[in-house]
Design an enzyme around this catalytic site. Structure first.
Site, short mmCIF file in Angstrom:
data_model
loop_
_atom_site.label_atom_id
_atom_site.label_comp_id
_atom_site.label_asym_id
_atom_site.label_seq_id
_atom_site.Cartn_x
_atom_site.Cartn_y
_atom_site.Cartn_z
N TYR A 187 33.13 -9.69 15.55
CA TYR A 187 32.90 -8.24 15.42
C TYR A 187 32.08 -7.73 16.60
CZ TYR A 187 30.51 -3.97 14.05
OH TYR A 187 29.98 -2.70 14.03
N SER A 202 27.54 -1.00 18.33
CA SER A 202 26.76 -1.75 17.34
C SER A 202 25.67 -2.57 18.02
CB SER A 202 27.68 -2.69 16.55
OG SER A 202 26.93 -3.58 15.76
N LYS A 209 33.11 -5.09 19.79
CA LYS A 209 32.38 -3.87 20.14
C LYS A 209 31.98 -3.88 21.62
CE LYS A 209 32.18 -1.25 16.46
NZ LYS A 209 32.68 0.14 16.47
#
Length: 211
Positions: free
Chosen positions: A142, A118, A146
């Protein structure tokens, strides 16, 4: 080239489009998905194995049964706001799940991996446009998961290790040109569909954060 490709998260938005393109290129996509956010009816181009990405034994069994030439790893939790509320769950699924997959690949001699990462790994950029080599400083759990997953993958590389590439998406959008599959999220959180909903009068406004 032809063969089998295991697609984790293959019942999701990006994963299902990958599966269709793989099938059109002559590959057999085998979907591994727990269907928590994916759609069973999006699995149309190969078999479905229902399973949790953290289940190393089930992953190993799937790899041993289908002997894929490559794994495309898209299974993950992806909502930034939710990751702030429950960072431990995101760590368990996005990082722990990736490690379980890598261990299963190592055990079965599966050597190639495409990882769905991402743009969130970059955080707030110093310059725009963002160069691939820009510093990585995620600002959400998040994004941090990643980046940690990328690091875990790198740890399984090296001489005679798993060959991998990580794709850092920004705003993925669009749909299959034949309209067989497309975005189908509930609730919808992605920017471009939300903007289009406002333009179509389905939503009263779009919130823009920052300047």
């Amino acid at each position: 080239m032809t063969g089998t490709v295991l697609v984790t998260g293959g019942a999701g938005y990006i994963g299902s489009h990958c599966c269709k393109l793989l099938a059109e290129a002559g590959y057999t996509p085998v979907v591994y998905d727990d269907l928590s956010t994916g759609h069973r009816d999006f699995v149309r181009w190969g078999p479905l194995i229902e399973g949790d990405i953290r289940d190393r034994d089930r992953l190993e069994a799937a790899l041993a049964a289908h002997r894929p030439t490559c794994v495309m790893h898209l299974a993950a939790l992806t909502l930034v706001a939710e990751s702030v509320r429950d960072p431990a769950r995101y760590e368990a699924v996005n990082v722990g799940g990736t490690r379980a997959l890598l261990e299963a690949m190592q055990a079965t001699g599966t050597e190639s991996l495409v990882f769905s990462s991402s743009c969130a790994v970059y955080g707030t950029p110093d310059e725009v446009p963002i160069d691939e080599a820009a510093s990585k400083a995620p600002v959400s759990p998040y994004g941090a998961t990643k980046l940690a997953a990328e690091s875990t993958i790198a740890g399984f590389g090296g001489k005679d290790g798993i060959r991998s590439v990580s794709l850092r998406y920004f705003n993925a959008c669009g749909a299959d040109p034949k309209a067989e599959i497309g975005e189908d999220h509930d609730p919808e959180t992605h920017l471009i569909p939300l903007v289009l909903d406002v333009a179509l009068g389905r939503r009263p406004e779009i919130a823009v954060f920052g300047t």
